[in-house]
Structures are given as C-alpha cells and as structure tokens.
Design a protein around this motif. Structure first.
Motif, PDB file in Angstrom:
ATOM      1  N   ALA A  26      73.993 -28.741 -14.061  1.00  0.00           N
ATOM      2  CA  ALA A  26      75.083 -29.301 -14.857  1.00  0.00           C
ATOM      3  C   ALA A  26      74.544 -29.934 -16.135  1.00  0.00           C
ATOM      4  CB  ALA A  26      75.845 -30.343 -14.032  1.00  0.00           C
ATOM      5  N   ALA A  27      73.420 -30.638 -16.030  1.00  0.00           N
ATOM      6  CA  ALA A  27      72.824 -31.278 -17.207  1.00  0.00           C
ATOM      7  C   ALA A  27      72.408 -30.245 -18.244  1.00  0.00           C
ATOM      8  CB  ALA A  27      71.623 -32.122 -16.782  1.00  0.00           C
ATOM      9  N   ASP A  28      71.789 -29.157 -17.799  1.00  0.00           N
ATOM     10  CA  ASP A  28      71.381 -28.085 -18.723  1.00  0.00           C
ATOM     11  C   ASP A  28      72.586 -27.470 -19.429  1.00  0.00           C
ATOM     12  OD1 ASP A  28      68.667 -28.237 -18.446  1.00  0.00           O
ATOM     13  OD2 ASP A  28      68.541 -26.739 -16.859  1.00  0.00           O
ATOM     14  N   VAL A  29      73.606 -27.146 -18.653  1.00  0.00           N
ATOM     15  CA  VAL A  29      74.795 -26.500 -19.218  1.00  0.00           C
ATOM     16  C   VAL A  29      75.458 -27.397 -20.248  1.00  0.00           C
ATOM     17  CG1 VAL A  29      77.137 -25.718 -18.686  1.00  0.00           C
ATOM     18  CG2 VAL A  29      75.237 -25.032 -17.215  1.00  0.00           C
ATOM     19  N   LEU A  30      75.628 -28.673 -19.907  1.00  0.00           N
ATOM     20  CA  LEU A  30      76.363 -29.582 -20.789  1.00  0.00           C
ATOM     21  C   LEU A  30      75.525 -30.020 -21.989  1.00  0.00           C
ATOM     22  CD1 LEU A  30      78.147 -31.764 -18.076  1.00  0.00           C
ATOM     23  CD2 LEU A  30      79.104 -29.883 -19.424  1.00  0.00           C
ATOM     24  N   LEU A  31      74.246 -30.261 -21.785  1.00  0.00           N
ATOM     25  CA  LEU A  31      73.406 -30.722 -22.890  1.00  0.00           C
ATOM     26  C   LEU A  31      73.291 -29.676 -23.989  1.00  0.00           C
ATOM     27  CD1 LEU A  31      71.560 -32.936 -24.039  1.00  0.00           C
ATOM     28  CD2 LEU A  31      69.664 -31.868 -22.801  1.00  0.00           C
ATOM     29  N   TYR A  32      73.260 -28.404 -23.603  1.00  0.00           N
ATOM     30  CA  TYR A  32      73.099 -27.343 -24.591  1.00  0.00           C
ATOM     31  C   TYR A  32      74.434 -26.734 -25.035  1.00  0.00           C
ATOM     32  CZ  TYR A  32      68.139 -27.725 -23.782  1.00  0.00           C
ATOM     33  OH  TYR A  32      66.851 -28.210 -23.700  1.00  0.00           O
ATOM     34  N   GLY A  33      75.515 -27.301 -24.563  1.00  0.00           N
ATOM     35  CA  GLY A  33      76.825 -26.883 -25.039  1.00  0.00           C
ATOM     36  C   GLY A  33      77.225 -25.484 -24.628  1.00  0.00           C
ATOM     37  N   ASP A  52      83.586 -30.569 -13.040  1.00  0.00           N
ATOM     38  CA  ASP A  52      84.008 -31.880 -12.525  1.00  0.00           C
ATOM     39  C   ASP A  52      83.280 -33.005 -13.249  1.00  0.00           C
ATOM     40  OD1 ASP A  52      85.706 -30.662 -10.744  1.00  0.00           O
ATOM     41  OD2 ASP A  52      84.336 -30.795  -9.036  1.00  0.00           O
ATOM     42  N   VAL A  53      81.962 -32.814 -13.452  1.00  0.00           N
ATOM     43  CA  VAL A  53      81.182 -33.822 -14.191  1.00  0.00           C
ATOM     44  C   VAL A  53      81.727 -33.971 -15.601  1.00  0.00           C
ATOM     45  CG1 VAL A  53      78.907 -34.328 -15.177  1.00  0.00           C
ATOM     46  CG2 VAL A  53      79.081 -33.449 -12.832  1.00  0.00           C
ATOM     47  N   CYS A  54      81.999 -32.822 -16.224  1.00  0.00           N
ATOM     48  CA  CYS A  54      82.545 -32.806 -17.577  1.00  0.00           C
ATOM     49  C   CYS A  54      83.874 -33.561 -17.646  1.00  0.00           C
ATOM     50  CB  CYS A  54      82.722 -31.364 -18.025  1.00  0.00           C
ATOM     51  SG  CYS A  54      83.425 -31.165 -19.665  1.00  0.00           S
ATOM     52  N   SER A 205      67.067 -28.661 -31.297  1.00  0.00           N
ATOM     53  CA  SER A 205      68.027 -29.126 -32.286  1.00  0.00           C
ATOM     54  C   SER A 205      69.413 -29.289 -31.669  1.00  0.00           C
ATOM     55  CB  SER A 205      68.092 -28.143 -33.460  1.00  0.00           C
ATOM     56  OG  SER A 205      69.074 -28.542 -34.396  1.00  0.00           O
ATOM     57  N   VAL A 206      69.821 -28.300 -30.883  1.00  0.00           N
ATOM     58  CA  VAL A 206      71.122 -28.376 -30.219  1.00  0.00           C
ATOM     59  C   VAL A 206      71.165 -29.549 -29.253  1.00  0.00           C
ATOM     60  CG1 VAL A 206      72.654 -27.209 -28.578  1.00  0.00           C
ATOM     61  CG2 VAL A 206      71.613 -25.918 -30.444  1.00  0.00           C
ATOM     62  N   ALA A 207      70.112 -29.689 -28.440  1.00  0.00           N
ATOM     63  CA  ALA A 207      70.064 -30.756 -27.442  1.00  0.00           C
ATOM     64  C   ALA A 207      70.063 -32.132 -28.100  1.00  0.00           C
ATOM     65  CB  ALA A 207      68.835 -30.588 -26.552  1.00  0.00           C
ATOM     66  N   GLU A 208      69.288 -32.288 -29.173  1.00  0.00           N
ATOM     67  CA  GLU A 208      69.212 -33.590 -29.843  1.00  0.00           C
ATOM     68  C   GLU A 208      70.544 -33.978 -30.467  1.00  0.00           C
ATOM     69  OE1 GLU A 208      65.990 -33.128 -32.531  1.00  0.00           O
ATOM     70  OE2 GLU A 208      64.431 -33.312 -30.977  1.00  0.00           O
ATOM     71  N   ASP A 209      71.217 -33.020 -31.093  1.00  0.00           N
ATOM     72  CA  ASP A 209      72.534 -33.310 -31.679  1.00  0.00           C
ATOM     73  C   ASP A 209      73.532 -33.713 -30.594  1.00  0.00           C
ATOM     74  OD1 ASP A 209      71.597 -32.724 -34.180  1.00  0.00           O
ATOM     75  OD2 ASP A 209      72.459 -30.710 -34.268  1.00  0.00           O
ATOM     76  N   ASN A 210      73.530 -32.971 -29.487  1.00  0.00           N
ATOM     77  CA  ASN A 210      74.456 -33.302 -28.404  1.00  0.00           C
ATOM     78  C   ASN A 210      74.108 -34.633 -27.757  1.00  0.00           C
ATOM     79  OD1 ASN A 210      76.004 -31.002 -28.713  1.00  0.00           O
ATOM     80  ND2 ASN A 210      74.834 -29.802 -27.229  1.00  0.00           N
ATOM     81  N   TRP A 211      72.802 -34.897 -27.624  1.00  0.00           N
ATOM     82  CA  TRP A 211      72.406 -36.168 -27.013  1.00  0.00           C
ATOM     83  C   TRP A 211      72.846 -37.344 -27.883  1.00  0.00           C
ATOM     84  CZ3 TRP A 211      71.846 -38.914 -23.095  1.00  0.00           C
ATOM     85  CH2 TRP A 211      71.213 -40.161 -23.159  1.00  0.00           C
TER      86      TRP A 211
END
Length: 221
Positions: A26-33, A52-54, A205-211
């Motif tokens: 779930a963390a991988d899916v959501l962090l990378y959008g 559900d987490v989302c 870059s994607v992960a940092e922006d989302n974080w």
C-alpha cells in the motif's frame, strides 16, 4: 493457524509477512501515485486494503492520493504445470512446474508436454473436473487473446498431445522475443545501468513530491 506454534521463528516470520506485506504494498502504491495496478486475483485483496488506507487517510487528513484501481487480465491466475490446483510460482523448487522467460524453445516444449492433464477423451474447459487441461487452455487463450471457450472450438477433435503442441507453440511465440531481448540487455550492461539510474531519479522525484504533500497534511512539515 491450527497446530502452528506462534512462538516459533517460522511462525513469527509468517505472521510478520501477513501483516507487513500488505502495508508495504500500500505504501509503494500510494507514495508513487500509481492509479491502475495489474495484479492476479490473489492480489486483489491487497489493492482493496490500499484503497481502504487511502479512504481513511482522506477522511482524517484530506484528499492527497488517487485511489488505485485493479487491472485484471482474462487469465487472472496461471496454474502450476505439475499441480494445476496450485498457482504457478517462480519459488517452486520444481523448475518443470513453470515457464521461465529464459527457457529455451526445447525446454518450453518439454515442460508443456509433461504438464499434468487427464485421460478423458476430447478437449473441454472445466476448471473443476479438468483443472490440468483447463489451465493449459487458459494459457493458450491469454496468449491468443481469445476466450477458453473459443479455444475449445478451435481445438475440437484434438488429442491432448496436439493441444499441448499448440500451447507450446503459442508460448514460444510470446516468450521467444522476450528471451532474446533479455539476452541483448544482459550483453549491454551499460545501457541497463543507465536506464536504472535515470528511472531511479524519476521515481525519487515523484516520491519526494508526494511525500511533501503527505507530510504537510499530517503536520510534519
């Protein structure tokens, strides 16, 4: 868990995996959008957990993520060539139970010919009564982008051996080009490492922006 000793090392590893794997996924899916996730039917529950987490995050902190959706192919699960009641797996110790992307044409033919079937005459699709035959028909159907029922019509009058030969041919046509491309990549290590570096930067870059958005919502920045 029945008679499983929950205090044993094996049990602790199992229990940890049951809890940790869905959370990490779930963390991988959501962090990378990620918005659309191609999975087998045994992974659907993990995507539902991610949704559900989302949803819970949005109710608590506000809208940040896109709820991921499941992408399923017609063949939701490919079964073992040696035991059609079990899923085909790269971790199975029996190499004959699966088709590897690196398998030679001869190896593919040999594995398909030795695949578990039955002694019933004729070709029919019945996963309950004829799991071995049905598994091979599903593989052929997926590779030819048709339904198993259409395959049954196409193979009317075939013997099991003729059916297996047709399946092996379809697998070879699909796996062969992939195997050859993999071999070219192995011989071009510089290209592979360059692509890995470039995409690592894109992913970071994607992960940092989302974080940053996540951290702002929960008050960490």
């Amino acid at each position: 868990y029945g008679s499983l000793n929950v205090h044993s090392a094996a049990a602790q590893s199992l229990l940890t995996g049951l809890f940790a794997y869905p959370v990490l996924m779930a963390a991988d899916v959501l962090l990378y959008g990620a918005t659309h996730i191609p999975v087998g039917d045994d992974q659907i529950q993990h995507i539902e957990f991610t949704r559900d987490v989302c949803d819970q995050f949005h109710k608590t902190y506000g809208h940040v993520f896109s709820a991921p959706r499941v992408l399923l192919s017609q063949t939701k699960r490919v079964m073992s060539l040696k035991d059609p009641l079990r899923k085909m797996s790269k971790s199975d110790p029996n190499d004959s139970s699966r088709i590897n992307l690196t398998d030679s044409d001869d190896a593919i033919i040999r594995k398909i010919r030795k695949a578990h079937t039955d002694s019933i005459q004729g070709i029919s699709y019945d996963p309950v009564e004829r799991p071995g035959i049905s598994s091979l028909l599903s593989i052929y159907a997926a590779l030819r982008d048709v339904s198993p029922e259409q395959v049954v019509q196409e193979m009317e009058g075939f013997t099991n051996l003729q059916m297996k030969e047709a399946v092996a041919s379809a697998v070879i046509e699909t796996v062969g080009p992939i195997r050859e491309h993999m071999a070219r990549l192995v011989d071009d290590r510089g290209y592979v490492e360059r692509v890995l570096r470039e995409n690592e930067e894109k992913a970071k870059s994607v992960a940092e922006d989302n974080w940053q958005n996540i951290a702002k919502c929960i008050g960490l920045s």
